[in-house]
Design a protein around this motif. Sequence first.
Motif, mmCIF file in Angstrom:
data_model
loop_
_atom_site.group_PDB
_atom_site.id
_atom_site.type_symbol
_atom_site.label_atom_id
_atom_site.label_comp_id
_atom_site.label_asym_id
_atom_site.label_seq_id
_atom_site.Cartn_x
_atom_site.Cartn_y
_atom_site.Cartn_z
ATOM 1 N N THR A 135 23.200 31.164 42.790
ATOM 2 C CA THR A 135 23.341 31.552 41.394
ATOM 3 C C THR A 135 24.517 30.846 40.732
ATOM 4 O OG1 THR A 135 22.510 33.717 41.976
ATOM 5 C CG2 THR A 135 23.573 33.521 39.859
ATOM 6 N N LEU A 291 30.979 35.398 35.470
ATOM 7 C CA LEU A 291 30.926 36.807 35.097
ATOM 8 C C LEU A 291 31.332 36.984 33.648
ATOM 9 C CD1 LEU A 291 32.354 38.696 38.164
ATOM 10 C CD2 LEU A 291 30.029 38.681 37.301
ATOM 11 N N ALA A 294 28.628 36.256 31.359
ATOM 12 C CA ALA A 294 27.559 37.244 31.321
ATOM 13 C C ALA A 294 27.856 38.351 30.326
ATOM 14 C CB ALA A 294 27.358 37.850 32.707
ATOM 15 N N ARG A 306 25.670 43.906 26.197
ATOM 16 C CA ARG A 306 25.502 44.273 27.602
ATOM 17 C C ARG A 306 26.779 44.874 28.171
ATOM 18 N NH1 ARG A 306 24.215 39.195 30.934
ATOM 19 N NH2 ARG A 306 22.010 39.594 30.588
ATOM 20 N N TYR A 307 27.914 44.358 27.712
ATOM 21 C CA TYR A 307 29.183 44.917 28.150
ATOM 22 C C TYR A 307 29.492 46.210 27.411
ATOM 23 C CZ TYR A 307 34.148 45.264 29.245
ATOM 24 O OH TYR A 307 35.374 45.702 29.691
ATOM 25 N N GLU B 128 41.239 40.773 43.672
ATOM 26 C CA GLU B 128 40.463 39.565 43.422
ATOM 27 C C GLU B 128 38.994 39.914 43.197
ATOM 28 O OE1 GLU B 128 41.735 36.043 45.412
ATOM 29 O OE2 GLU B 128 39.681 35.744 46.058
ATOM 30 N N LEU B 131 38.421 40.963 39.921
ATOM 31 C CA LEU B 131 38.602 39.849 38.985
ATOM 32 C C LEU B 131 39.644 40.154 37.935
ATOM 33 C CD1 LEU B 131 34.908 38.853 38.511
ATOM 34 C CD2 LEU B 131 36.585 37.894 40.065
ATOM 35 N N ARG B 132 40.516 41.108 38.255
ATOM 36 C CA ARG B 132 41.693 41.417 37.447
ATOM 37 C C ARG B 132 41.409 41.692 35.980
ATOM 38 N NH1 ARG B 132 43.888 37.368 40.936
ATOM 39 N NH2 ARG B 132 45.096 38.378 42.528
ATOM 40 N N ASP B 133 40.563 40.903 35.337
ATOM 41 C CA ASP B 133 40.385 41.109 33.906
ATOM 42 C C ASP B 133 39.378 42.223 33.610
ATOM 43 O OD1 ASP B 133 38.220 38.226 33.434
ATOM 44 O OD2 ASP B 133 38.104 39.966 34.717
ATOM 45 N N GLY B 134 38.876 42.827 34.657
ATOM 46 C CA GLY B 134 38.005 43.979 34.421
ATOM 47 C C GLY B 134 36.596 43.606 34.003
ATOM 48 N N THR B 135 36.302 42.305 34.026
ATOM 49 C CA THR B 135 34.964 41.895 33.613
ATOM 50 C C THR B 135 33.889 42.586 34.430
ATOM 51 O OG1 THR B 135 35.867 39.751 33.097
ATOM 52 C CG2 THR B 135 33.488 39.911 33.237
ATOM 53 N N ARG B 137 33.708 45.405 35.587
ATOM 54 C CA ARG B 137 33.410 46.770 35.194
ATOM 55 C C ARG B 137 32.208 46.841 34.268
ATOM 56 N NH1 ARG B 137 37.968 48.800 32.273
ATOM 57 N NH2 ARG B 137 39.158 47.013 33.004
ATOM 58 N N ALA B 138 31.958 45.732 33.589
ATOM 59 C CA ALA B 138 30.849 45.711 32.648
ATOM 60 C C ALA B 138 29.548 46.109 33.309
ATOM 61 C CB ALA B 138 30.701 44.323 32.062
ATOM 62 N N PHE B 139 29.446 45.892 34.587
ATOM 63 C CA PHE B 139 28.178 46.129 35.239
ATOM 64 C C PHE B 139 28.074 47.547 35.758
ATOM 65 C CE2 PHE B 139 29.275 41.663 35.431
ATOM 66 C CZ PHE B 139 28.341 41.235 34.529
ATOM 67 N N GLU B 143 33.433 51.137 39.372
ATOM 68 C CA GLU B 143 34.296 52.293 39.263
ATOM 69 C C GLU B 143 34.454 52.949 40.628
ATOM 70 O OE1 GLU B 143 35.798 53.733 36.076
ATOM 71 O OE2 GLU B 143 35.733 51.569 36.189
ATOM 72 N N THR B 286 28.677 43.934 43.026
ATOM 73 C CA THR B 286 28.821 43.875 41.581
ATOM 74 C C THR B 286 28.962 42.443 41.108
ATOM 75 O OG1 THR B 286 29.944 45.980 41.597
ATOM 76 C CG2 THR B 286 30.253 44.624 39.658
ATOM 77 N N VAL B 287 29.807 41.707 41.815
ATOM 78 C CA VAL B 287 30.017 40.316 41.445
ATOM 79 C C VAL B 287 28.698 39.554 41.539
ATOM 80 C CG1 VAL B 287 31.139 38.177 42.140
ATOM 81 C CG2 VAL B 287 32.430 40.305 42.108
ATOM 82 N N GLY B 290 26.282 40.742 38.934
ATOM 83 C CA GLY B 290 26.773 40.323 37.626
ATOM 84 C C GLY B 290 26.430 38.872 37.365
ATOM 85 N N LEU B 291 26.648 38.047 38.383
ATOM 86 C CA LEU B 291 26.317 36.635 38.213
ATOM 87 C C LEU B 291 24.820 36.457 38.014
ATOM 88 C CD1 LEU B 291 28.557 34.773 40.761
ATOM 89 C CD2 LEU B 291 28.669 34.722 38.281
ATOM 90 N N ALA B 294 23.830 37.123 34.599
ATOM 91 C CA ALA B 294 24.231 36.100 33.640
ATOM 92 C C ALA B 294 23.200 34.989 33.545
ATOM 93 C CB ALA B 294 25.579 35.507 34.047
#
Lengths: 477, 477
Positions: A135, A291, A294, A306-307, B128, B131-135, B137-139, B143, B286-287, B290-291, B294
Amino acid sequence: MTGTVLIVDDVATNRIVMKVKMASACYDTLQAGDGTSALALARSRRPDAILLDMNLPDLSGIEVCRQLKADPVTADIPVIIVTTSRDGAARRDALRAGADDFLSKPVRETILMARLRSLLRARQNEAELRLRDGTSRAFGLAEPGAAFTTQGTIALIAAQADTALAWRRALAPHVSDRLVMLRPAAALTATGPAPEVYLIAADLAHSGDGLRLMSELRSRGPSRHAAVCIVLPPAADGARADTTAAMALDLGAADLLPADFDPEETALRLTAQLERKRRADRLRDTVRSGLRMAVTDPLTGLYNRRYALPYLARMDERARQTGRSYAVMVLDLDRFKAVNDTFGHAAGDAVLAEVARRLLDNLRPVDLVARIGGEEFLVAMPDAHLATARAAAERLCRVVEAQPVTLPCGPDGPGGSVGVTVSIGLSIGGTGPADPPPGGPGLQGDPVAGVLGRADSALLAAKAAGRNKVTVALSAA
Amino acid sequence: MTGTVLIVDDVATNRIVMKVKMASACYDTLQAGDGTSALALARSRRPDAILLDMNLPDLSGIEVCRQLKADPVTADIPVIIVTTSRDGAARRDALRAGADDFLSKPVRETILMARLRSLLRARQNEAELRLRDGTSRAFGLAEPGAAFTTQGTIALIAAQADTALAWRRALAPHVSDRLVMLRPAAALTATGPAPEVYLIAADLAHSGDGLRLMSELRSRGPSRHAAVCIVLPPAADGARADTTAAMALDLGAADLLPADFDPEETALRLTAQLERKRRADRLRDTVRSGLRMAVTDPLTGLYNRRYALPYLARMDERARQTGRSYAVMVLDLDRFKAVNDTFGHAAGDAVLAEVARRLLDNLRPVDLVARIGGEEFLVAMPDAHLATARAAAERLCRVVEAQPVTLPCGPDGPGGSVGVTVSIGLSIGGTGPADPPPGGPGLQGDPVAGVLGRADSALLAAKAAGRNKVTVALSAA
């Protein structure tokens, strides 16, 4: 769970000896007596590692290695070349052909097994980053071929400054990357980007403390993904030296070098580690940016629908736990179609991007701003009461209207500017009873459908009342 | 690169002693003399780890730990409780409050430092994955709160079967997960899913070979992310025992236990490791998902445009390297708007999903099928000549037309069915001269714009010629 190792050797006895060693560590084995059948087996069976004798009846070990590494099907299988030769030029050729390591015959079992573990681990780390299903390739970054022009940094850490200096002198003619001599403490306290590769003596002030330094580096953020190559002490006591070597690999050393390493060969090894480290960094970036892609809208950089919707659902859940209300705004650009029709799509895009910027600039960092439709935005404000949220919404109306948006220059000359306004529907969530799930039985209830629906209705009311205004939804309670 | 450790102790001398130890390992320190200021410092400075004395003048160490772990700002900071007490109940309370480890006073420096490295490493691994930026979490999966109902598996590996049996008897009353006794070789050769947690004696047949088994497990796919807890040998020789303990942590042990471990405390520790392992697995999923999100179209499950275009570019590149041509089809559903208008959007969606399925079912696994627009699909076939590709395209026309698509039941009753057809434009790439980059100087050339443009034109021709047919583009050469 058992790994499979392909043993390539033209002498049957050698293959059997190796097979026994492998079986004792619970590896399955495959066997080939020449290069051609080795290549065929590697392709068809995809073993986890290949032990390759240098001298084969048909092809040279180096040629077999080159072909394995050139074929996408087999390129990522670790290759350990087994040889009696101490010929430096042949070893360098093998490294250039992509060999991952050499072992001298007779093979020392402790080291062989530790090396296998280390190579299998490294390969799996990389495979995991690639996500196996390919992917990540979608983002065009994960291909191995990317060329680098920037210099890398290789840190040299020896017990004595003299030794580090000698290493640097020896390596400098063969390495185009920066060679930096470091003291152990400086390696841990340095600020800024960490070196990609460390060359560390196994023994610094005390026996084995170079290994501990490696563990320290691997526990600290900036250096945790660096490649560490360990320079082994002179092998006085064979068994102890083997144990140190195996331990270094199990602790995560990427490569081992003898105390009297050959500079040219070492330069090849360090460069290979640097490349590998950069490839892994690139893969990590790919995952991260993939990510992000996405969940973001490429035009405005805002989060997408989506987010936003699951995020809003969690905000609702948290609000009900804490008893603090939150606010939701649905914003719509007024008469946006006219902008597109009059000034073209590029102008429309510029308006969307600029409005997104103004929204972001005029909200709190904790607020979520998302683009949820063509010209429709969502703002979600945690811990917000009606008065705060209404003031924020009215501020947003004002800052969008206050200044016309500058348009990009088009083919027909300068772009000029256009005034835009937004209408906003506002509702408060998390206070009343939880919204009933919409739809009939069997349908999954959407916890935020109610608050979002009320904001939508309020938006329609704002539009009906003449646009460029905020309308507050009636409470659900 | 320096880490920061918060030292919480009401005795100033203790803090200074600890600060000196930390400085020798190049950690910066913060200090607090009571629980309240510790909590404030942890929030404001976010240290990398906290050493927490059990007895403080204001709050108990356990209460401080509980508050740290309940606050999202500080929850992921590792907490090591330092105590003179051997009170089992207090230790269990601390573990339940989320403490990551205890150390008895006087603190043994080797172990403390290795434990710090291990906790910092674990925390960074998790960060890691997040992904630190919380992206991620969108999926909606990342949590921490997700509840598990399925049983986990904990493998027990001791030197003697008796010992493993004794472990199992002692732990069983306190653990709801499966406890499985394993022999070392069986742990490596087992098939099926690996246990989540391993409890392994440091010494099996030989001194230290339990650590080697851990390294083996961490090098093999299914068990590489398992949590391994090492049972230390009885501490006859203090210094050697400390070295073994530190080595085990540096080799990746998640936790250490004494030979005479307390079953109830150990059960808490094993369960905590199991939870952590599952959380990390969830993050990895999740990663991955998530990919995948996308790059896929949620309605049909096909790849989307974002995936398809770079993929096509690589196919073109490979074709030019190998000299083998490839084929591109652009497919468009005929009169799709009428389906939507007559039967509604749900019917339109059903048609798209069914057509996607028929395309996939009638192409080779190596062919790419993507949805690149509302009712527009792309098929890319590597290693395909014109004759093969044309036959494939004509087959696709036939299988779409052959059977009407069953429509879902709507609010007005049963759905019925609708006949659909596709028009296909076909072109061949990779043979002629590379397509010239479109656009003026400075614009990035798109290597596949030509082949795609020709397929598009051919599609228009197919539409103009009456639809439900294949048109082949003129060659670029």
